[in-house]
Design a protein around this motif. Sequence first.
Motif, PDB file in Angstrom:
ATOM      1  N   THR A 185       0.897  -1.224   0.279  1.00 39.69           N
ATOM      2  CA  THR A 185       0.032   0.012   0.285  1.00 39.69           C
ATOM      3  C   THR A 185       0.677   1.147  -0.170  1.00 39.69           C
ATOM      4  O   THR A 185       2.030   0.868   0.079  1.00 39.69           O
ATOM      5  CB  THR A 185      -1.017  -0.409   1.446  1.00 39.69           C
ATOM      6  N   ALA A 186       0.154   2.573   0.090  1.00 40.48           N
ATOM      7  CA  ALA A 186       0.808   3.617  -0.017  1.00 40.48           C
ATOM      8  C   ALA A 186       0.301   4.885   0.573  1.00 40.48           C
ATOM      9  O   ALA A 186      -1.104   4.828   0.681  1.00 40.48           O
ATOM     10  CB  ALA A 186       1.118   4.315  -1.895  1.00 40.48           C
ATOM     11  N   LEU A 221       4.268   1.442   1.712  1.00 42.16           N
ATOM     12  CA  LEU A 221       3.931  -0.164   2.445  1.00 42.16           C
ATOM     13  C   LEU A 221       3.747  -0.959   2.303  1.00 42.16           C
ATOM     14  O   LEU A 221       3.309  -1.596   1.303  1.00 42.16           O
ATOM     15  CB  LEU A 221       3.180   0.730   3.863  1.00 42.16           C
ATOM     16  N   GLY A 222       4.613  -1.879   3.463  1.00 45.73           N
ATOM     17  CA  GLY A 222       4.233  -3.579   3.270  1.00 45.73           C
ATOM     18  C   GLY A 222       5.381  -4.531   1.911  1.00 45.73           C
ATOM     19  O   GLY A 222       5.642  -5.565   1.061  1.00 45.73           O
ATOM     20  N   ALA A 223       7.309  -3.719   2.311  1.00 47.12           N
ATOM     21  CA  ALA A 223       7.952  -4.148   1.322  1.00 47.12           C
ATOM     22  C   ALA A 223       8.615  -4.865   2.238  1.00 47.12           C
ATOM     23  O   ALA A 223       9.277  -5.994   1.750  1.00 47.12           O
ATOM     24  CB  ALA A 223       9.033  -3.236   0.800  1.00 47.12           C
ATOM     25  N   TYR A 224       8.686  -5.392   3.467  1.00 47.53           N
ATOM     26  CA  TYR A 224       9.371  -5.280   4.513  1.00 47.53           C
ATOM     27  C   TYR A 224       8.091  -6.046   5.356  1.00 47.53           C
ATOM     28  O   TYR A 224       6.788  -5.510   5.049  1.00 47.53           O
ATOM     29  CB  TYR A 224       9.930  -5.000   5.061  1.00 47.53           C
ATOM     30  N   VAL A 267      10.876   3.672   1.408  1.00 50.27           N
ATOM     31  CA  VAL A 267      10.084   2.190   1.278  1.00 50.27           C
ATOM     32  C   VAL A 267       9.231   1.434   2.987  1.00 50.27           C
ATOM     33  O   VAL A 267      11.211   1.320   3.250  1.00 50.27           O
ATOM     34  CB  VAL A 267      10.268   1.430  -0.251  1.00 50.27           C
ATOM     35  N   TRP A 268       8.687   1.345   3.364  1.00 48.60           N
ATOM     36  CA  TRP A 268       8.570   0.948   4.151  1.00 48.60           C
ATOM     37  C   TRP A 268       8.045  -0.712   4.611  1.00 48.60           C
ATOM     38  O   TRP A 268       7.756  -0.640   3.957  1.00 48.60           O
ATOM     39  CB  TRP A 268       8.381   1.562   5.519  1.00 48.60           C
ATOM     40  N   MET A 326      14.920  -6.360  -0.665  1.00 49.79           N
ATOM     41  CA  MET A 326      15.887  -4.255  -1.050  1.00 49.79           C
ATOM     42  C   MET A 326      15.822  -4.780  -2.794  1.00 49.79           C
ATOM     43  O   MET A 326      15.707  -3.624  -2.935  1.00 49.79           O
ATOM     44  CB  MET A 326      17.458  -4.820  -0.461  1.00 49.79           C
ATOM     45  N   GLY A 327      15.039  -6.614  -2.825  1.00 51.04           N
ATOM     46  CA  GLY A 327      15.711  -6.216  -5.306  1.00 51.04           C
ATOM     47  C   GLY A 327      14.071  -5.060  -4.662  1.00 51.04           C
ATOM     48  O   GLY A 327      14.289  -5.102  -6.535  1.00 51.04           O
ATOM     49  N   MET A 328      13.357  -6.404  -4.163  1.00 49.56           N
ATOM     50  CA  MET A 328      11.710  -5.618  -4.716  1.00 49.56           C
ATOM     51  C   MET A 328      11.467  -4.170  -4.144  1.00 49.56           C
ATOM     52  O   MET A 328      11.209  -3.284  -5.734  1.00 49.56           O
ATOM     53  CB  MET A 328      10.505  -6.245  -3.212  1.00 49.56           C
ATOM     54  N   ALA A 329      12.026  -3.725  -3.573  1.00 50.56           N
ATOM     55  CA  ALA A 329      11.881  -2.478  -2.656  1.00 50.56           C
ATOM     56  C   ALA A 329      13.079  -1.621  -3.857  1.00 50.56           C
ATOM     57  O   ALA A 329      12.580  -0.814  -4.514  1.00 50.56           O
ATOM     58  CB  ALA A 329      12.456  -2.356  -1.897  1.00 50.56           C
ATOM     59  N   GLY A 330      14.552  -1.350  -4.149  1.00 54.39           N
ATOM     60  CA  GLY A 330      14.936  -1.126  -5.677  1.00 54.39           C
ATOM     61  C   GLY A 330      13.576  -1.091  -6.844  1.00 54.39           C
ATOM     62  O   GLY A 330      13.854  -0.155  -7.373  1.00 54.39           O
ATOM     63  N   LEU A 331      13.257  -2.257  -6.980  1.00 53.95           N
ATOM     64  CA  LEU A 331      12.346  -1.891  -8.253  1.00 53.95           C
ATOM     65  C   LEU A 331      10.757  -1.282  -7.805  1.00 53.95           C
ATOM     66  O   LEU A 331      10.910  -0.857  -9.175  1.00 53.95           O
ATOM     67  CB  LEU A 331      11.934  -3.610  -8.575  1.00 53.95           C
ATOM     68  N   ILE A 332      10.745  -1.365  -7.228  1.00 54.33           N
ATOM     69  CA  ILE A 332       9.517  -0.032  -6.872  1.00 54.33           C
ATOM     70  C   ILE A 332      10.155   1.466  -7.352  1.00 54.33           C
ATOM     71  O   ILE A 332       9.266   1.968  -7.686  1.00 54.33           O
ATOM     72  CB  ILE A 332       8.945  -0.163  -5.573  1.00 54.33           C
TER      73      ILE A 332
END
Length: 295
Positions: free
Chosen positions: A2-3, A31-34, A119-120, A265-271
């Motif tokens: 979510t954002a 929100l929700g990357a981790y 990215v939290w 961390m890879g997912m956060a970078g992609l986002i």
Amino acid sequence: MTAMHRGLNHPQSRAVGGDAMTPILMVLICLGAYSKPTLSALLSPVVASGWNVTLQCGSRVAFDNYILCKEGEDEHPQCLNSHFHPRGWSWAVFSVVPVSLSRRWSYRCYGYDSSFPYVWSLPSDLLELLVPGQIPDRSFLSVQPGPTVASGENVTLLCQSQGWMHTFLLTKEGAADPPLRLKSKRQSHKYQAEFPMSPVTSAHAGTYRCYGSRSSNPHLLTHPSEPLELVVSGAADTLGLSQNNSDPKTASHSQDYTVENLIRMGMAGLILVVLGILLFKPQYSQRSLQDAARR
């Protein structure tokens, strides 16, 4: 995932005539990357009015930073750098100003990596601080079959009050976990709640207290009951055995969380790349239209 929008404050910006920080930037937080961290109150979430409180936010994810937000109020969140454990998990310790009776004190915390500050993680479970001694009644705590039991027995802690209570809360001395809560039932001209512990293990041994609260102000409690010490015989052998068996599993969990950190961390970078494309595309389209108009 979510954002949410959140106003950030520049640390050098001050409101005229005061010390309050002035919001100067509205950013989009993902929100929700981790996975969610764990928020707890060191010593106890039951705090006397006027006392300072120390809260700890921690996770098996190696976050660089943690953020503490107060629920229901537009306050500037606290942000702290993390401490790291050799096995891979991280934590931060926050100091909260003296607790007062005028409002409820509820908090959540988030973790994030400094490389991706917007990215939290998912929010922690809600932690509410509770203030004892604000209801004149006193609760009474007893145990069945008795305060000394063998490991594996069924035990029930009974919290009672003469006056009406909506909810009873059971706390364990030294435990940072939120109190156990049960709605009261009227029986034999008393209000009570039964907290079953079946079967008991070494983890149940300790000193307990109970409190009552009312639905109008659930964060305000009665005076505590007299302390009740629960002794579990055979606890030392059980504890030693569980610690010996847990070491290999803990090591494997540490490796699992290291891989999990890299994936997230890879997912956060992609986002962030996707957000950058979405922000750049309208600007590029507008420039193309302007160039076409000039021709």
